[in-house]
Design an enzyme around this catalytic site. Structure first.
Site, PDB file in Angstrom:
ATOM      1  N   CYS A 164       0.811  -1.228   0.000  1.00 24.09           N
ATOM      2  CA  CYS A 164       0.000   0.000   0.000  1.00 24.09           C
ATOM      3  C   CYS A 164       0.840   1.272   0.000  1.00 24.09           C
ATOM      4  CB  CYS A 164      -0.942   0.015   1.192  1.00 24.09           C
ATOM      5  SG  CYS A 164      -2.255  -1.180   1.014  1.00 24.09           S
TER       6      CYS A 164
HETATM    7  N1  COA Z   1     -20.434  -9.201   7.600  1.00 23.25           N
HETATM    8  C1  COA Z   1     -20.929  -9.358   8.847  1.00 23.25           C
HETATM    9  N2  COA Z   1     -20.140  -9.603   9.916  1.00 23.25           N
HETATM   10  C2  COA Z   1     -18.816  -9.694   9.710  1.00 23.25           C
HETATM   11  C3  COA Z   1     -18.251  -9.538   8.439  1.00 23.25           C
HETATM   12  C4  COA Z   1     -19.114  -9.289   7.348  1.00 23.25           C
HETATM   13  N3  COA Z   1     -18.648  -9.125   6.101  1.00 23.25           N
HETATM   14  N4  COA Z   1     -16.908  -9.672   8.543  1.00 23.25           N
HETATM   15  C5  COA Z   1     -16.644  -9.917   9.833  1.00 23.25           C
HETATM   16  N5  COA Z   1     -17.793  -9.941  10.548  1.00 23.25           N
HETATM   17  C6  COA Z   1     -17.958 -10.182  11.981  1.00 23.25           C
HETATM   18  C7  COA Z   1     -16.776 -10.949  12.533  1.00 23.25           C
HETATM   19  O1  COA Z   1     -16.978 -12.342  12.352  1.00 23.25           O
HETATM   20  C8  COA Z   1     -16.792 -10.542  13.985  1.00 23.25           C
HETATM   21  O2  COA Z   1     -17.774 -11.304  14.662  1.00 23.25           O
HETATM   22  P1  COA Z   1     -17.522 -11.763  16.197  1.00 23.25           P
HETATM   23  O3  COA Z   1     -17.427 -10.467  16.960  1.00 23.25           O
HETATM   24  O4  COA Z   1     -18.727 -12.557  16.481  1.00 23.25           O
HETATM   25  O5  COA Z   1     -16.241 -12.524  16.184  1.00 23.25           O
HETATM   26  C9  COA Z   1     -17.270  -9.091  13.948  1.00 23.25           C
HETATM   27  O6  COA Z   1     -17.940  -8.947  12.693  1.00 23.25           O
HETATM   28  C10 COA Z   1     -16.129  -8.103  14.028  1.00 23.25           C
HETATM   29  O7  COA Z   1     -15.099  -8.485  13.094  1.00 23.25           O
HETATM   30  P2  COA Z   1     -13.682  -7.801  13.043  1.00 23.25           P
HETATM   31  O8  COA Z   1     -12.861  -8.427  11.951  1.00 23.25           O
HETATM   32  O9  COA Z   1     -13.105  -7.762  14.410  1.00 23.25           O
HETATM   33  O10 COA Z   1     -14.123  -6.340  12.566  1.00 23.25           O
HETATM   34  P3  COA Z   1     -13.349  -4.986  12.646  1.00 23.25           P
HETATM   35  O11 COA Z   1     -14.196  -4.016  13.369  1.00 23.25           O
HETATM   36  O12 COA Z   1     -11.930  -5.127  13.061  1.00 23.25           O
HETATM   37  O13 COA Z   1     -13.341  -4.523  11.100  1.00 23.25           O
HETATM   38  C11 COA Z   1     -11.804  -4.433   9.252  1.00 23.25           C
HETATM   39  C12 COA Z   1     -12.708  -5.301  10.130  1.00 23.25           C
HETATM   40  C13 COA Z   1     -11.026  -5.319   8.312  1.00 23.25           C
HETATM   41  C14 COA Z   1     -12.685  -3.484   8.442  1.00 23.25           C
HETATM   42  C15 COA Z   1     -10.858  -3.608  10.137  1.00 23.25           C
HETATM   43  O14 COA Z   1     -10.207  -4.454  11.049  1.00 23.25           O
HETATM   44  C16 COA Z   1      -9.799  -2.853   9.377  1.00 23.25           C
HETATM   45  O15 COA Z   1     -10.084  -2.054   8.510  1.00 23.25           O
HETATM   46  N6  COA Z   1      -8.530  -3.025   9.779  1.00 23.25           N
HETATM   47  C17 COA Z   1      -7.383  -2.356   9.194  1.00 23.25           C
HETATM   48  C18 COA Z   1      -7.311  -2.714   7.805  1.00 23.25           C
HETATM   49  C19 COA Z   1      -6.115  -2.176   7.083  1.00 23.25           C
HETATM   50  O16 COA Z   1      -5.738  -1.047   7.152  1.00 23.25           O
HETATM   51  N7  COA Z   1      -5.550  -3.036   6.328  1.00 23.25           N
HETATM   52  C20 COA Z   1      -4.553  -2.701   5.421  1.00 23.25           C
HETATM   53  C21 COA Z   1      -4.946  -3.380   4.177  1.00 23.25           C
HETATM   54  S1  COA Z   1      -3.876  -2.962   2.919  1.00 23.25           S
END
Ligand code: COA
Length: 374
Positions: free
Chosen positions: A156
């Site tokens: 990125c």
């Molecule tokens: N739909 C519904 N629920 C979902 C889901 C979806 N598509 N994806 C995950 N969930 C659920 C999970 O299973 C989890 O359930 P649980 O609490 O029962 O275990 C809950 O939602 C929370 O998931 P989590 O992965 O902890 O969500 P989050 O708030 O961390 O958001 C991201 C996920 C990926 C959006 C976030 O972590 C993020 O943006 N992180 C940084 C990403 C980044 O900068 N990456 C660089 C990439 S180049």
């Protein structure tokens, strides 16, 4: 020594849009099919059933509403779940080149320049469609540029690291002008069958023209300073590569050959790293938070950007001070901060200072401090 400046930018946006509603519908149809197919194993407790994705979760967790992709049909077909990108013959332009040329031509036109004015092409992207010859050299040929080109990959952060490399060469005089181009076909390395990340990425190409400030034909951004930093982490990883054809147990449908991340850890570890990087960079250059007219941040997650903006400015960013484009484009890897810069920089006044910052896998973080001049 010369002073480098950004004199033009270009954004190539694919024609196909996928809304969260379309994406979730396709994912849920895929999940239902898989659950029906594996009903016995699921009932016997040998397999977990796949849970439905949700539009509300996607918007709340990421801020993403839509994404552009090079192929929509394959991604939305529950029997395919990946883009169907035709493999091209060696005699045809590559798909990255096609996207890159469009973005480069826009950047050249904005700067009032032609290929004859450029000596270097850097193709800086998270994934390259082949190992060699370098995609940059194909782009160079397609544009009709004399000189040289090379590929680089810092995930990125590829665009800002590319800008630093190009700016340093312009500064030293080894090139007159350089195109840094970021054709990001993120749809090709996203696992669309994984509910935790299927909503994250989109496709785009951005280009930035960097040349000597005295050669600028119109309004431009003088590059005051660049800074890059890396610290190894496995929390964002893609194992696709020539040494990793199959798992030791012989399974070939390899989850780790696509984008993988531990999103929560990324959040926790990258936020302080980026906030400190930006503050240290500004300190070194004597730029106060109150001097900063705009922040063009990497576009991965809205909450993340809100946090960084607040930390860097020491207050809530005002509307327009820290523009997001991820609601429309999703995460476009290295291109995100350049899309934001390209779309939201024309209104700055002479002398206004802004900062472009990207961050991601590596970990990596790159920042570029620029000053508007006419
Ligand atoms: N739909 C519904 N629920 C979902 C889901 C979806 N598509 N994806 C995950 N969930 C659920 C999970 O299973 C989890 O359930 P649980 O609490 O029962 O275990 C809950 O939602 C929370 O998931 P989590 O992965 O902890 O969500 P989050 O708030 O961390 O958001 C991201 C996920 C990926 C959006 C976030 O972590 C993020 O943006 N992180 C940084 C990403 C980044 O900068 N990456 C660089 C990439 S180049």
């Amino acid at each position: 020594m010369y002073t480098p400046a950004i004199t033009g930018t270009g954004v190539f946006t694919p024609k196909n849009v996928i809304t969260n509603a379309e994406l979730v519908q396709a994912f849920n149809a895929y999940a239902d099919k898989m659950n029906a197919k594996n009903a016995e194993a699921i009932a016997a407790g040998q397999m977990e059933s796949l849970q439905h994705s949700s539009e509300e979760f996607i918007l709340k967790a990421s801020g993403i509403q839509n994404r552009f992709v090079m192929d929509k049909d394959g991604v939305l077909d529950p029997d395919v779940m990946h883009p169907s990108l035709r493999q091209r013959s060696d005699d045809e332009p590559g798909i990255m080149t096609e996207m890159a040329v469009d973005a480069c031509n826009t950047a050249l036109a904005q700067a009032g320049r032609t290929a004859a004015d450029v000596d270097l092409v850097i193709c800086a992207a998270s994934n390259h469609e082949r190992a060699y010859p370098a995609i940059a050299i194909e782009i160079q040929q397609a544009l009709g540029i004399d000189g040289f080109g090379f590929d680089m990959n810092v995930a990125c952060s590829s665009a800002t690291f590319g800008i630093q490399a190009a700016a340093d060469m312009v500064r030293s005089g080894s090139v007159r002008a350089a195109l840094v181009v970021n054709p990001e076909i993120c749809s090709g390395h996203l696992e669309w069958r994984d509910r935790d990340c299927h909503f994250i990425f989109g496709d785009v190409a951005t280009a930035t023209l960097i040349e000597r400030v005295e050669d600028a034909q119109g309004p431009h951004f003088e590059i005051l300073s660049t800074r890059c930093a890396t610290a190894f982490s496995n929390n964002i990883r893609n194992n696709n590569g020539f040494l990793r054809r199959s798992r030791p147990d012989g399974v070939t449908d390899r989850r780790d050959m696509q984008f993988m991340q531990n999103g929560r850890k990324v959040f926790k570890e990258v936020l302080p790293m980026v906030s400190k990087h930006i503050s240290d960079h500004m300190d070194t250059e004597g730029v106060e938070a109150s001097d900063l007219k705009r922040l063009w941040l990497h576009q991965a997650n809205k909450t993340m950007n809100d946090f960084i903006g607040k930390k860097v400015l020491g207050r809530e960013p005002e509307t327009g001070e820290q523009p997001n484009i991820l609601q429309d484009y999703a995460n476009t890897s290295s291109a995100g901060s350049i899309i934001a810069f390209s779309k939201y920089s024309d209104d700055l006044q002479d002398g206004d200072v802004g900062l472009i910052c990207s961050f991601g896998a590596g970990y990596s973080v790159g920042s570029v401090i620029v000053k508007r001049q006419s």
